[in-house]
Design a protein around this motif. Sequence first.
Motif, PDB file in Angstrom:
ATOM      1  N   UNK A   1       0.832  -1.206   0.000  1.00  0.00           N
ATOM      2  CA  UNK A   1       0.000   0.000   0.000  1.00  0.00           C
ATOM      3  C   UNK A   1       0.868   1.258   0.000  1.00  0.00           C
ATOM      4  N   UNK A   2       0.442   2.219  -0.821  1.00  0.00           N
ATOM      5  CA  UNK A   2       1.199   3.470  -0.919  1.00  0.00           C
ATOM      6  C   UNK A   2       1.108   4.235   0.380  1.00  0.00           C
ATOM      7  N   UNK A   3       2.224   4.861   0.708  1.00  0.00           N
ATOM      8  CA  UNK A   3       2.238   5.678   1.928  1.00  0.00           C
ATOM      9  C   UNK A   3       1.286   6.855   1.762  1.00  0.00           C
ATOM     10  N   UNK A   4       0.561   7.168   2.803  1.00  0.00           N
ATOM     11  CA  UNK A   4      -0.367   8.311   2.691  1.00  0.00           C
ATOM     12  C   UNK A   4       0.408   9.596   2.437  1.00  0.00           C
ATOM     13  N   UNK A   5      -0.133  10.466   1.601  1.00  0.00           N
ATOM     14  CA  UNK A   5       0.577  11.707   1.299  1.00  0.00           C
ATOM     15  C   UNK A   5       0.773  12.551   2.554  1.00  0.00           C
ATOM     16  N   UNK A   6       1.953  13.108   2.645  1.00  0.00           N
ATOM     17  CA  UNK A   6       2.253  13.952   3.783  1.00  0.00           C
ATOM     18  C   UNK A   6       1.581  15.314   3.614  1.00  0.00           C
ATOM     19  N   UNK A   7       1.007  15.829   4.685  1.00  0.00           N
ATOM     20  CA  UNK A   7       0.363  17.144   4.572  1.00  0.00           C
ATOM     21  C   UNK A   7       1.399  18.212   4.241  1.00  0.00           C
ATOM     22  N   UNK A   8       1.000  19.109   3.350  1.00  0.00           N
ATOM     23  CA  UNK A   8       1.911  20.188   2.954  1.00  0.00           C
ATOM     24  C   UNK A   8       1.946  21.258   4.045  1.00  0.00           C
ATOM     25  N   UNK A   9       3.131  21.714   4.312  1.00  0.00           N
ATOM     26  CA  UNK A   9       3.317  22.749   5.322  1.00  0.00           C
ATOM     27  C   UNK A   9       3.763  24.026   4.616  1.00  0.00           C
ATOM     28  N   UNK A  10       3.120  25.126   4.961  1.00  0.00           N
ATOM     29  CA  UNK A  10       3.477  26.403   4.332  1.00  0.00           C
ATOM     30  C   UNK A  10       4.913  26.766   4.662  1.00  0.00           C
ATOM     31  N   UNK A  11       5.621  27.395   3.737  1.00  0.00           N
ATOM     32  CA  UNK A  11       7.026  27.766   3.982  1.00  0.00           C
ATOM     33  C   UNK A  11       7.159  28.659   5.216  1.00  0.00           C
ATOM     34  N   UNK A  12       8.060  28.305   6.091  1.00  0.00           N
ATOM     35  CA  UNK A  12       8.303  29.124   7.274  1.00  0.00           C
ATOM     36  C   UNK A  12       9.627  28.708   7.901  1.00  0.00           C
ATOM     37  N   UNK A  13      10.099  29.528   8.826  1.00  0.00           N
ATOM     38  CA  UNK A  13      11.331  29.228   9.541  1.00  0.00           C
ATOM     39  C   UNK A  13      11.222  29.846  10.933  1.00  0.00           C
ATOM     40  N   UNK A  14      10.816  28.997  11.896  1.00  0.00           N
ATOM     41  CA  UNK A  14      10.619  29.484  13.261  1.00  0.00           C
ATOM     42  C   UNK A  14      11.934  29.911  13.903  1.00  0.00           C
ATOM     43  N   UNK A  15      13.038  29.216  13.529  1.00  0.00           N
ATOM     44  CA  UNK A  15      14.324  29.580  14.110  1.00  0.00           C
ATOM     45  C   UNK A  15      14.738  30.994  13.710  1.00  0.00           C
ATOM     46  N   UNK A  16      14.470  31.364  12.451  1.00  0.00           N
ATOM     47  CA  UNK A  16      14.798  32.718  12.000  1.00  0.00           C
ATOM     48  C   UNK A  16      13.960  33.753  12.744  1.00  0.00           C
ATOM     49  N   UNK A  17      12.693  33.436  12.968  1.00  0.00           N
ATOM     50  CA  UNK A  17      11.822  34.350  13.698  1.00  0.00           C
ATOM     51  C   UNK A  17      12.316  34.531  15.134  1.00  0.00           C
ATOM     52  N   UNK A  18      12.695  33.415  15.760  1.00  0.00           N
ATOM     53  CA  UNK A  18      13.205  33.493  17.128  1.00  0.00           C
ATOM     54  C   UNK A  18      14.509  34.289  17.189  1.00  0.00           C
ATOM     55  N   UNK A  19      15.385  34.049  16.221  1.00  0.00           N
ATOM     56  CA  UNK A  19      16.679  34.732  16.207  1.00  0.00           C
ATOM     57  C   UNK A  19      16.504  36.235  16.033  1.00  0.00           C
ATOM     58  N   UNK A  20      15.575  36.633  15.134  1.00  0.00           N
ATOM     59  CA  UNK A  20      15.354  38.058  14.910  1.00  0.00           C
ATOM     60  C   UNK A  20      14.767  38.725  16.150  1.00  0.00           C
TER      61      UNK A  20
END
Length: 491
Positions: free
Chosen positions: A12-31
């Motif tokens: 059986x094919x693996x279920x498609x992974x949910x798409x996640x919107x582009x982001x970078x939490x580490x960059x937000x934290x660093x800023x």
Amino acid sequence: MSNQQSLPLAVPAAPPQPRVAPHNLEAEQALLGAILFDNETYNRINSSLQEKHFYDPVHGRIFSACADLITAGQLADGVTLKERFSRDGGIKEIGGAVYLLKLMEAAAPLSAHAQSYADLIYDLALRRELIRVGNVISDLAESPPDDHDANDIIEEAERTLFGLAESGTTSRGFQDFKTAITKSIEVAAAAKNRGSDVSGISSGFRELDHKLGGFHGSDLIILAGRPSMGKTALALNMAMNAALAKLKGDQTKDESHAGGVVGFFSLEMSAEQLATRLLSDYTSIESHRLRQGRIEKHEFMQINDAAQMLHTLPLHVDETGGISIAQLHNRARRLKRTAGLDLIVVDYLQLVTTNSRKNDGRVQEVSAVTQGLKTLAKDLNVPVLALSQLSRQVESRDDKRPQLSDLRESGSIEQDADVVMFVYREEYYLSRTEPEPNSDKHIEWRRKMDAAMNKAELILGKNRHGPIDTVDLTFEGKFTRFSSAATQRQR
């Protein structure tokens, strides 16, 4: 035992992974940490970055709080923000004041890279918005509204994408009044620095510029008149004057020239016909001789020299007939992004169409066009000069000088316009009422004709920014050229 090989079981094919919107939490934290550690960091990063650009809404609220405190001249750190966020559930959930302290400690050595983090956060926000816009366009294409076809969807997509590219967001929202005041002062300063009272784009007609201060961004200017009054010639003269001033300013590096890049939408005449008029104006060779090729040898050199100069003019012509207001918007935006744009001319607004499938009547259609032109002027912050026809009721009056009530299909033309100008030439009407030669009436007619010869009036019927008045012009029909009159009417 059978020799037949058994088929492999299907995995059986693996279920498609949910798409996640582009982001970078580490960059937000660093800023955020860099800003909390050194508030001056906020003043060094991209000024376009806003709360809405953060993927984590909690991070967005922290950034907004820091911006408020720093711009008010106050300190933004874990202590000053603690009380502000004491009742914020989102902050409490991720650690409250302790989380703010961790941000400061972790980002202390990273302050030098704050601009890179800000640029990354902003870029990712634009990519998320682009994905959202793409999904909306996809949904429209699959299930379009009843009154939209494929071309409508393409135009809407192009408009939205150009808006996103222009401002980084599809919604401008509110701006504080401080920004508006600053812009107002900048306009006044621009006029003072030029040593004149022209703070906008110059029309090239001294008295008109004096009364209007030039053509200003976001203004809708209507130039109206009956056929054969010279509307197109006057608008083309203004466009050429603005483009020549821009060219001269670029060549001399002198910013005192109030010119600009011009986009000319010619819905009635071809680009070649407009070019012939420009050549006639610039060389003082009659336009009918240019069209017929009746040119002397020495005039060829004039034409060649003029062509060499005119082909460098920042004047762009779109000769699409029956263009829709949506297409006009998109092409103006494209021109602004690729070549710059300081003035739009539309010849003429009654020939611009709408995409509506409804049969609401001509008045409503013209109203939609004028509203669209005013919106375009505001969105691109450029003046829009739109030509308009006048109704035949002008011809039924003894005094044929036009007035606001003569605007054809005038539903919202007068309402939406910031300036309404009428071009009037008494010579045109007198030339069609010549009495019997050698009569007393003919002598009086000849006296009036001599007084009106080569003269035109530009009547300011509405001026949202100044006085209503009349500007005297000179008109040379053989060159389709308007110019400032030697002396202005004394009032």
